[in-house]
Design a protein around this motif. Structure first.
Motif, PDB file in Angstrom:
ATOM      1  N   LYS A 153       4.399  13.365   6.748  1.00 15.16           N
ATOM      2  CA  LYS A 153       5.792  13.152   7.128  1.00 15.16           C
ATOM      3  C   LYS A 153       5.967  12.670   8.564  1.00 15.16           C
ATOM      4  N   GLN A 154       4.951  12.850   9.406  1.00 16.79           N
ATOM      5  CA  GLN A 154       5.037  12.393  10.789  1.00 16.79           C
ATOM      6  C   GLN A 154       4.136  11.184  11.054  1.00 16.79           C
ATOM      7  N   ALA A 155       3.705  10.525   9.993  1.00 19.25           N
ATOM      8  CA  ALA A 155       2.777   9.394  10.153  1.00 19.25           C
ATOM      9  C   ALA A 155       3.387   8.280  10.997  1.00 19.25           C
ATOM     10  N   LEU A 156       4.656   7.965  10.750  1.00 20.42           N
ATOM     11  CA  LEU A 156       5.294   6.895  11.508  1.00 20.42           C
ATOM     12  C   LEU A 156       5.431   7.279  12.977  1.00 20.42           C
ATOM     13  N   HIS A 157       5.753   8.541  13.243  1.00 20.37           N
ATOM     14  CA  HIS A 157       5.866   8.985  14.634  1.00 20.37           C
ATOM     15  C   HIS A 157       4.519   8.894  15.351  1.00 20.37           C
ATOM     16  N   LEU A 158       3.456   9.180  14.614  1.00 18.23           N
ATOM     17  CA  LEU A 158       2.128   9.077  15.209  1.00 18.23           C
ATOM     18  C   LEU A 158       1.827   7.631  15.570  1.00 18.23           C
ATOM     19  N   LEU A 159       2.210   6.708  14.715  1.00 14.52           N
ATOM     20  CA  LEU A 159       2.031   5.284  15.022  1.00 14.52           C
ATOM     21  C   LEU A 159       2.789   4.897  16.283  1.00 14.52           C
ATOM     22  N   GLU A 160       3.988   5.409  16.413  1.00 12.60           N
ATOM     23  CA  GLU A 160       4.795   5.058  17.580  1.00 12.60           C
ATOM     24  C   GLU A 160       4.160   5.550  18.871  1.00 12.60           C
ATOM     25  N   ARG A 161       3.379   6.628  18.782  1.00 15.27           N
ATOM     26  CA  ARG A 161       2.696   7.139  19.971  1.00 15.27           C
ATOM     27  C   ARG A 161       1.673   6.142  20.515  1.00 15.27           C
ATOM     28  N   ILE A 162       1.204   5.238  19.647  1.00 13.98           N
ATOM     29  CA  ILE A 162       0.205   4.268  20.092  1.00 13.98           C
ATOM     30  C   ILE A 162       0.795   2.864  20.201  1.00 13.98           C
ATOM     31  N   GLY A 163       2.135   2.782  20.177  1.00 13.61           N
ATOM     32  CA  GLY A 163       2.797   1.509  20.422  1.00 13.61           C
ATOM     33  C   GLY A 163       3.015   0.635  19.215  1.00 13.61           C
ATOM     34  N   LEU A 164       2.889   1.191  17.994  1.00 11.41           N
ATOM     35  CA  LEU A 164       3.125   0.418  16.783  1.00 11.41           C
ATOM     36  C   LEU A 164       4.367   0.939  16.072  1.00 11.41           C
ATOM     37  N   SER A 165       5.040   0.061  15.336  1.00 11.82           N
ATOM     38  CA  SER A 165       6.256   0.428  14.624  1.00 11.82           C
ATOM     39  C   SER A 165       6.480  -0.586  13.512  1.00 11.82           C
ATOM     40  N   PRO A 166       7.432  -0.319  12.599  1.00 12.47           N
ATOM     41  CA  PRO A 166       7.735  -1.325  11.567  1.00 12.47           C
ATOM     42  C   PRO A 166       8.171  -2.657  12.161  1.00 12.47           C
ATOM     43  N   GLN A 167       8.814  -2.620  13.328  1.00 11.13           N
ATOM     44  CA  GLN A 167       9.245  -3.860  13.973  1.00 11.13           C
ATOM     45  C   GLN A 167       8.117  -4.525  14.761  1.00 11.13           C
ATOM     46  N   SER A 168       7.097  -3.746  15.097  1.00  5.68           N
ATOM     47  CA  SER A 168       5.991  -4.270  15.904  1.00  5.68           C
ATOM     48  C   SER A 168       4.668  -3.669  15.416  1.00  5.68           C
ATOM     49  N   THR A 172       0.848  -1.186   0.000  1.00  5.33           N
ATOM     50  CA  THR A 172       0.000   0.000   0.000  1.00  5.33           C
ATOM     51  C   THR A 172       0.887   1.240   0.000  1.00  5.33           C
ATOM     52  N   PRO A 173       0.432   2.341  -0.596  1.00 10.98           N
ATOM     53  CA  PRO A 173       1.232   3.571  -0.558  1.00 10.98           C
ATOM     54  C   PRO A 173       1.055   4.355   0.736  1.00 10.98           C
ATOM     55  N   TYR A 174       0.112   3.936   1.584  1.00 11.84           N
ATOM     56  CA  TYR A 174      -0.206   4.685   2.800  1.00 11.84           C
ATOM     57  C   TYR A 174      -0.068   3.803   4.032  1.00 11.84           C
ATOM     58  N   TYR A 175      -0.172   4.449   5.182  1.00 11.48           N
ATOM     59  CA  TYR A 175      -0.299   3.724   6.442  1.00 11.48           C
ATOM     60  C   TYR A 175      -1.776   3.373   6.652  1.00 11.48           C
ATOM     61  N   TYR A 176      -2.049   2.152   7.031  1.00 12.81           N
ATOM     62  CA  TYR A 176      -3.405   1.704   7.338  1.00 12.81           C
ATOM     63  C   TYR A 176      -3.447   1.224   8.778  1.00 12.81           C
ATOM     64  N   LEU A 177      -4.286   1.840   9.592  1.00 17.05           N
ATOM     65  CA  LEU A 177      -4.514   1.363  10.950  1.00 17.05           C
ATOM     66  C   LEU A 177      -5.827   0.602  10.946  1.00 17.05           C
ATOM     67  N   ILE A 178      -5.787  -0.681  11.305  1.00 16.81           N
ATOM     68  CA  ILE A 178      -6.939  -1.568  11.174  1.00 16.81           C
ATOM     69  C   ILE A 178      -7.282  -2.165  12.533  1.00 16.81           C
ATOM     70  N   PHE A 179      -8.582  -2.154  12.860  1.00 16.96           N
ATOM     71  CA  PHE A 179      -9.065  -2.731  14.110  1.00 16.96           C
ATOM     72  C   PHE A 179      -9.980  -3.908  13.796  1.00 16.96           C
ATOM     73  N   VAL A 180      -9.816  -4.987  14.548  1.00 16.20           N
ATOM     74  CA  VAL A 180     -10.675  -6.156  14.387  1.00 16.20           C
ATOM     75  C   VAL A 180     -11.885  -5.999  15.309  1.00 16.20           C
ATOM     76  N   LEU A 181     -13.073  -5.912  14.713  1.00 18.67           N
ATOM     77  CA  LEU A 181     -14.303  -5.773  15.484  1.00 18.67           C
ATOM     78  C   LEU A 181     -14.840  -7.125  15.926  1.00 18.67           C
ATOM     79  N   GLU A 182     -14.761  -8.085  15.048  1.00 15.43           N
ATOM     80  CA  GLU A 182     -15.217  -9.450  15.337  1.00 15.43           C
ATOM     81  C   GLU A 182     -14.403 -10.415  14.493  1.00 15.43           C
ATOM     82  N   GLY A 183     -14.469 -11.696  14.869  1.00 13.48           N
ATOM     83  CA  GLY A 183     -13.870 -12.728  14.043  1.00 13.48           C
ATOM     84  C   GLY A 183     -12.412 -12.978  14.347  1.00 13.48           C
ATOM     85  N   ALA A 184     -11.784 -13.760  13.471  1.00 14.36           N
ATOM     86  CA  ALA A 184     -10.395 -14.145  13.639  1.00 14.36           C
ATOM     87  C   ALA A 184      -9.758 -14.328  12.281  1.00 14.36           C
TER      88      ALA A 184
END
Length: 291
Positions: free
Chosen positions: A111-126, A53-65
């Motif tokens: 330009k700060q999208a990755l830093h915003l992700l890190e604020r919520i505990g996500l990163s390329p490594q995690s 994808t060309p963008y960052y996608y933050l995805i939440f699982v509402l139901e299922g597996a």
């Protein structure tokens, strides 16, 4: 399964509602902006990727597996988990046939999208967090969906306000959950982090030691033992390294540089710089320009 919304369209492997945003000039002057927002209900053959994808996608699982793979690491997806797709990185995810995935997601860029992700505990490594979706964040995501369904209300400012509110709540939840981990950080590491962030703000060793709750002399002794230099010298080195960078890479005046690295006036900065490097800042800038 959630009841189908009238705005959902049926695809060959899912039911999907998605809203696309064109960032305004104002949004693009900022650090991060939303690109699209959506929700889906998977069919039994639901399988995305491998693709990028060309963008960052933050995805939440509402139901299922299901299963999510990125950077050659595989994660099992369950209710309330969250994960992020990274731009330019191959990913793949699919549902379990007996526990169909239902998700809600937001894509974003800047330009700060990755830093915003890190604020919520996500990163390329995690890029995955189990149980990251709270009831409050879930509510905010659906409020975002309702907002953009009414195009008359979905201005760029309203989108940004809702978008940042979601990340604010996620950040608060993440830091609350990680409090125990933060406590395991030694006071010495906390002091080092504090210095690295605030060295240009005129902080003192007393202030740092008070921040970590340790007596100044003990802090100084242990800091030197672990990091090889006293904390005052470490702060000085950080200031001088930044000053050298600004002298060479910018046209800032000496007074502007002095203020930028935490000195109250040009005289004290020039004196410290010469003591540290053996030449005054004007000569250092001139010498570097000739090399």
């Amino acid at each position: 399964m959630f009841p189908l919304k009238k705005d959902m369209r049926e695809d060959y492997h899912e039911f999907l509602e998605i809203h696309f945003f064109t960032p305004s000039d104002f949004e693009k002057t900022g650090n991060v902006w939303p690109i699209r927002l959506g929700t889906n209900i998977a069919k039994s053959n639901y399988h995305i990727g491998p693709r990028t994808t060309p963008y960052y996608y933050l995805i939440f699982v509402l139901e299922g597996a299901g299963t999510f793979t990125q950077n050659h690491v595989t994660y099992h997806l369950g209710k309330n988990d969250m994960f992020c797709l990274l731009p330019g990185v191959t990913h793949e995810y699919f549902t379990e046939e007996d526990h169909l995935l239902q998700k809600i997601f937001v894509a974003f860029d800047g330009k700060q999208a990755l830093h915003l992700l890190e604020r919520i505990g996500l990163s390329p490594q995690s890029p995955y967090r189990k149980g990251g979706l709270t009831d409050e964040t879930n509510k905010l995501m659906w409020e975002f969906m309702n907002l953009v369904r009414d195009e008359r209300q979905a201005s760029d400012l309203s989108r940004l306000a809702q978008f940042y509110q979601i990340f604010d709540k996620l950040s608060i939840a993440y830091h609350s959950l990680s409090t125990q981990e933060n406590r395991s950080l030694s006071w010495l590491q906390q002091g080092l982090d504090y210095i690295q962030i605030h060295y240009a703000e005129g902080i003192t060793v007393e202030r740092v030691s008070a921040y970590v709750g340790v007596e100044r002399t003990h802090f100084t002794k242990q800091f030197k033992k672990v990091y090889g230099v006293p904390p005052m010298q470490y702060m000085q080195d950080l200031k001088m390294n930044e000053a050298k960078h600004l002298l060479v890479q910018t046209d800032y005046t000496l007074t502007e540089i002095a203020n930028s690295v935490g000195y109250p006036d040009l005289f004290s900065f020039s004196k410290a710089f010469k003591k540290h490097l053996g030449v005054p800042p004007t000569q250092y800038r001139r010498d570097q320009a000739m090399t």
